[in-house]
Design a protein around this motif. Structure first.
Motif, PDB file in Angstrom:
ATOM      1  N   LEU A 109      62.698 101.005 -21.097  1.00  0.00           N
ATOM      2  CA  LEU A 109      62.806 102.465 -21.086  1.00  0.00           C
ATOM      3  C   LEU A 109      62.734 103.042 -22.496  1.00  0.00           C
ATOM      4  N   ALA A 156      59.029 102.818 -23.554  1.00  0.00           N
ATOM      5  CA  ALA A 156      58.003 103.382 -22.666  1.00  0.00           C
ATOM      6  C   ALA A 156      57.610 104.789 -23.065  1.00  0.00           C
ATOM      7  N   GLN A 157      56.373 105.144 -22.771  1.00  0.00           N
ATOM      8  CA  GLN A 157      55.918 106.514 -22.939  1.00  0.00           C
ATOM      9  C   GLN A 157      56.532 107.389 -21.842  1.00  0.00           C
ATOM     10  N   TRP A 158      56.774 108.654 -22.171  1.00  0.00           N
ATOM     11  CA  TRP A 158      57.408 109.544 -21.221  1.00  0.00           C
ATOM     12  C   TRP A 158      56.651 109.659 -19.894  1.00  0.00           C
ATOM     13  N   PRO A 159      55.306 109.737 -19.874  1.00  0.00           N
ATOM     14  CA  PRO A 159      54.612 109.815 -18.580  1.00  0.00           C
ATOM     15  C   PRO A 159      54.894 108.619 -17.676  1.00  0.00           C
ATOM     16  N   HIS A 160      55.095 107.439 -18.263  1.00  0.00           N
ATOM     17  CA  HIS A 160      55.391 106.258 -17.457  1.00  0.00           C
ATOM     18  C   HIS A 160      56.808 106.334 -16.890  1.00  0.00           C
ATOM     19  N   VAL A 161      57.727 106.900 -17.654  1.00  0.00           N
ATOM     20  CA  VAL A 161      59.086 107.132 -17.155  1.00  0.00           C
ATOM     21  C   VAL A 161      59.059 108.177 -16.043  1.00  0.00           C
ATOM     22  N   ALA A 162      58.247 109.202 -16.220  1.00  0.00           N
ATOM     23  CA  ALA A 162      58.110 110.242 -15.202  1.00  0.00           C
ATOM     24  C   ALA A 162      57.575 109.659 -13.897  1.00  0.00           C
ATOM     25  N   SER A 165      63.966 100.415 -10.342  1.00  0.00           N
ATOM     26  CA  SER A 165      64.101 101.802 -10.785  1.00  0.00           C
ATOM     27  C   SER A 165      63.916 102.774  -9.639  1.00  0.00           C
ATOM     28  N   SER A 221      54.102 100.107 -18.492  1.00  0.00           N
ATOM     29  CA  SER A 221      55.264  99.960 -19.378  1.00  0.00           C
ATOM     30  C   SER A 221      56.385  99.111 -18.792  1.00  0.00           C
TER      31      SER A 221
END
Length: 302
Positions: free
Chosen positions: A207, A210-216, A44, A35
């Motif tokens: 951001l 992006a999908q939440w798992p990629h942010v995680a 990041s 992402s």
């Protein structure tokens, strides 16, 4: 050798923490790159790490290093963090993982060479032999585990990472005598984050999409491998020589194999186990010291 130049229990615990967190970074980077761009991932993780360091500095009321050390720390942050992470992330999108694994394991040898040139650290033949043996074992582990290895000019990106890491590890060592490990590490993170700022222009849009798992994955990279891992590693470098501490990087591939064995049920083959044993033997040899002659023996020879 002074008390702060020994691989004591605290140093070994810190090395273990750093290696365990760093071993998780490669998979997390690959996940986040789905992402985000390599530059966005680098910014990041360093920004999150910097926020953690700033919070800890404020909580413990630790002062930043003296102004005379700021130029050197800023350069170390740009080289060891900005350059390293941008090049590593970029390389993960372009070369085989096995190729990167083998090249990155040149870090201990590069650190030993930089220590000898920069800090005039004298390394014994036993140390160099141990480093060479561990490198052979690492190559065997990578090849036997089935990772793809190929000749690729883009692998030079990983070689840049190797040199950047060596300069970063060795360059901080003299500064630990004048400032706390926390302050030195934090300042380099602040500098590294500023160096990655040009890559962060599209981060808000990335951001949002992006999908939440990629942010995680970004959060994990910033907190575990960056904040916890680097702080633990620098505590170890403060307590022992950079070349001795860096030799433990050779244990990263065997650690990854063990994690896969216990977690995913991926049973390693005989050649992988043999390679792991060679790595461990090389690291042990590199970190042992020839014992001084016994006083009685010295008296008889005099």
């Amino acid at each position: 050798m002074s008390a702060t130049e020994r691989l004591d229990a605290r140093a070994l615990i810190c090395i273990a923490i750093a290696l365990l967190t760093w071993s998780s970074a490669y998979a997390a980077i690959a996940y986040a790159l789905a992402s985000f761009t390599p530059g966005e991932v680098a910014f990041s993780r360093l920004a999150i790490g910097s926020l953690c360091f700033a919070t800890l500095l404020a909580a413990k009321r630790v002062r930043l290093p003296a102004g005379r050390d700021w130029p050197q720390l800023f350069v170390l942050g740009l080289v060891g963090l900005t350059t390293y992470h941008v090049c590593l992330n970029w390389a993960e999108t372009r070369i085989a993982s096995g190729t990167a694994s083998i090249i990155i394991c040149l870090v201990p040898a590069a650190t030993a060479a930089v220590s000898a040139l920069w800090l005039r650290e004298r390394l014994s033949l036993r140390t160099w032999t141990g480093l060479a043996i561990a490198l052979v074992g690492t190559v065997l582990v990578v090849l036997a585990s089935g990772q793809k290895v190929e000749a690729d000019p883009k692998a030079l990106l990983v070689l840049v990472c190797v040199l950047a890491s060596a300069v970063y590890f060795v360059g901080q060592k003299p500064l630990f005598a004048r400032s706390s490990t926390l302050a030195v590490t934090a300042f380099t993170f602040f500098a590294g984050t500023l160096g990655c700022l040009p890559f962060a222009g599209g981060l808000p849009q990335a951001l949002a999409a992006a999908q939440w798992p990629h942010v995680a994955a970004l959060l994990w990279l910033g907190i575990a491998p960056s904040f916890v891992g680097y702080l633990a590693w620098n505590v170890a470098v403060h307590r022992a020589s950079a070349s001795r501490v860096s030799s433990f990087i050779y244990l990263s591939p065997p650690i990854a194999i063990v994690i896969g064995w216990l977690w995913l049920g991926e049973v390693p083959g005989a050649m992988v186990l043999a390679g792991g044993a060679i790595v461990i033997g090389g690291v042990v040899l590199a970190n042992t010291r020839r014992r001084a002659a016994a006083p009685a023996a010295l008296a008889e020879s005099s």
